[in-house]
Write a protein that holds these residues in place. Structure first.
Motif, PDB file in Angstrom:
ATOM      1  N   GLY A 137      -3.217  -2.193 -10.046  1.00 26.62           N
ATOM      2  CA  GLY A 137      -3.339  -2.338  -8.605  1.00 26.62           C
ATOM      3  C   GLY A 137      -2.052  -2.091  -7.848  1.00 26.62           C
ATOM      4  O   GLY A 137      -2.056  -2.014  -6.613  1.00 26.62           O
ATOM      5  N   ALA A 138      -0.939  -1.966  -8.552  1.00 31.03           N
ATOM      6  CA  ALA A 138       0.327  -1.675  -7.880  1.00 31.03           C
ATOM      7  C   ALA A 138       0.325  -0.236  -7.371  1.00 31.03           C
ATOM      8  O   ALA A 138      -0.358   0.635  -7.913  1.00 31.03           O
ATOM      9  N   GLU A 139       1.102  -0.013  -6.312  1.00 30.07           N
ATOM     10  CA  GLU A 139       1.138   1.317  -5.699  1.00 30.07           C
ATOM     11  C   GLU A 139       2.516   1.591  -5.126  1.00 30.07           C
ATOM     12  O   GLU A 139       3.145   0.696  -4.546  1.00 30.07           O
ATOM     13  N   VAL A 140       2.983   2.803  -5.324  1.00 27.62           N
ATOM     14  CA  VAL A 140       4.206   3.285  -4.682  1.00 27.62           C
ATOM     15  C   VAL A 140       3.806   4.437  -3.769  1.00 27.62           C
ATOM     16  O   VAL A 140       3.124   5.364  -4.201  1.00 27.62           O
ATOM     17  N   PHE A 141       4.207   4.346  -2.503  1.00 19.67           N
ATOM     18  CA  PHE A 141       3.875   5.438  -1.590  1.00 19.67           C
ATOM     19  C   PHE A 141       4.988   5.614  -0.576  1.00 19.67           C
ATOM     20  O   PHE A 141       5.863   4.750  -0.422  1.00 19.67           O
ATOM     21  N   THR A 142       4.946   6.730   0.104  1.00 27.93           N
ATOM     22  CA  THR A 142       5.942   7.027   1.119  1.00 27.93           C
ATOM     23  C   THR A 142       5.246   7.486   2.396  1.00 27.93           C
ATOM     24  O   THR A 142       4.143   8.045   2.361  1.00 27.93           O
ATOM     25  N   ASP A 143       5.889   7.185   3.526  1.00 27.09           N
ATOM     26  CA  ASP A 143       5.403   7.686   4.804  1.00 27.09           C
ATOM     27  C   ASP A 143       6.537   8.474   5.454  1.00 27.09           C
ATOM     28  O   ASP A 143       7.444   8.935   4.780  1.00 27.09           O
ATOM     29  N   GLY A 144       6.504   8.589   6.769  1.00 29.71           N
ATOM     30  CA  GLY A 144       7.536   9.385   7.422  1.00 29.71           C
ATOM     31  C   GLY A 144       8.914   8.784   7.365  1.00 29.71           C
ATOM     32  O   GLY A 144       9.919   9.495   7.472  1.00 29.71           O
ATOM     33  N   ASP A 145       9.010   7.454   7.203  1.00 32.94           N
ATOM     34  CA  ASP A 145      10.312   6.794   7.289  1.00 32.94           C
ATOM     35  C   ASP A 145      10.696   6.010   6.048  1.00 32.94           C
ATOM     36  O   ASP A 145      11.880   5.817   5.784  1.00 32.94           O
ATOM     37  N   THR A 146       9.715   5.512   5.292  1.00 33.46           N
ATOM     38  CA  THR A 146      10.030   4.583   4.216  1.00 33.46           C
ATOM     39  C   THR A 146       9.351   4.984   2.911  1.00 33.46           C
ATOM     40  O   THR A 146       8.441   5.802   2.881  1.00 33.46           O
TER      41      THR A 146
END
Length: 214
Positions: A137-146
């Motif tokens: 259930g863990a997740e690593v993601f990125t957006d525009g800033d973080t």
């Protein structure tokens, strides 16, 4: 065709021997042509090409097996429509494209619908700005800033301006102004416990309190 009417005619015999000699030295198959009747090799026979090659300007149709142990060099386009298997190593120096919404499967790695599945882990470039999801259930993601690491009620968030650790409503943040903590993130001092050199201002900033007389 030579005909002998007189057995004593030496010229006739000479003509026959000359024809036989010429026939024995001829190599008509060197420039032979085969028409619609084709050619059939049977009884275990083979066609062997030595010090030469096979040139096909039409097509070659094989209904049995094509076997070889040399090097296959192909420079033009090709298409395989049936099932196949490669048991040796394969080096691909160009691009690989699978059409018609097909899948690429290699062991426990599957590429499908723009995602890469490795076992139960999924790499999805279309989720947020790209994400990696784990079986627990863990997740690593990125957006525009973080870039963020999420597991249940906890989050680690990093940008070029700050690093933040959060569990529920409790937050600890490190940025250019120092450390900020939410009030609930810091326990209340026990009776007799000295906290004279550490405090939090009204903005939630963690501050050192000079000791008396400092």
């Amino acid at each position: 065709m030579t005909r002998i009417d007189n057995l004593g005619d030496l010229n006739a015999f000479r003509a026959i021997w000359k024809a036989i000699d010429e026939l024995s030295q001829k190599n008509d198959l060197q420039h032979a042509a085969i028409g619609r009747g084709g050619i059939t090799v049977y009884g275990g026979g083979v066609i062997r090409i030595e010090n030469g090659g096979l040139s096909v300007t039409g097509y070659a149709e094989i209904t049995g097996q094509l076997r070889g142990d040399g090097t296959l060099i192909w420079t033009g386009p090709w298409a395989f429509t049936g099932e196949g298997e490669i048991t040796g190593d394969l080096d691909l120096t160009g691009n690989l494209e699978v059409l018609d919404d097909g899948r690429i499967v290699a062991g426990n790695v599957r590429i499908e619908d723009g995602k890469i599945h490795i076992g139960r882990m999924t790499l999805d470039p279309s989720d947020h700005g790209g994400s990696v999801k784990f079986p627990n259930g863990a997740e690593v993601f990125t957006d525009g800033d973080t870039i963020q690491l999420v597991k249940g009620n906890s989050v680690v968030q990093v940008s070029d301006q700050y690093a933040r650790l959060q569990n529920g409503g409790n937050v600890v943040q490190l940025d250019g102004d120092g450390v900020r903590v939410s009030p609930a993130a810091v326990g209340i001092a026990a009776a007799g416990e000295s906290v004279a050199t550490l405090g939090i201002n009204s903005a939630g900033r963690l501050r050192r309190i000079p000791a008396a007389g400092a």
